[in-house]
Write a protein that holds these residues in place. Sequence first.
Motif: not given
Length: 249
Positions: A100-109
């Motif tokens: 998901s979009v949210a998980d993409n961003l979670e991985l970035a941080g």
Amino acid sequence: MPISAAEALLEVRGLRAGHGKIAVLHGVDLTIHAGEVVSLLGPNGAGKTTLLAAISGLLPWGGGGVRFAGQDMAGAGPRESARRGLVHVVEGHRVFTQISVADNLELAGYDLPRRERAGRIEEALAFFPEIAAKRHERGGALSGGQQQMLAVAQGLVRRPRLLMLDEPSAGLSPVLVDRVLGVVAQLRAAGTAVLLVEQLIEKALAVSDRVYALAQGRIVLEARADEADLPHRLERAYFGQDVPTPLHA
């Protein structure tokens, strides 16, 4: 604007780099100050992507050096560079399409404390309402423009002091180009420095403070973005009329 090494956020001096035995950069000098937007322009094959990769640690140097926020970046890879606040968004909207979009961003941080990470994700999504509304959809379900927005948002999760964007407008419609470059203007207003590689010269100049032109692996022009006759000077630089003749073949 005079360049003061003492005030520089990023200092690139005599940088040489390439791919294997193929030399691409031949002693590049470049300076960026805090809160400044600088465009790096040049024809295809000039070495723009190579320069960003060398600055961020994706490519080893063949000589010269890079200092960021007063620190020598020798030996710092992309992960360490991002931790220091130098974030590189590579060309081609590289996102994880199966999560998901949210998980993409979670991985970035991934290395941030959970509460801080959640706050930074919301900060990044605030720049892009289009993808905020699709935070639970897979990255692969986004349009190309939305994937580019997500790639930039991934970089923003790191809360960078300097964000390097490699052709963020590539393949986007004019409306989405304006949206992505509008974020560059917002970042400048918030005090974030941006190094922008872009083929759309007029749009790049509209959001920039200064510009460098790169041709054949060398800086051939440095100017303020609002200088008169700049497009003509860029054209001359691209076609080699202003390129200094090397001392050695």
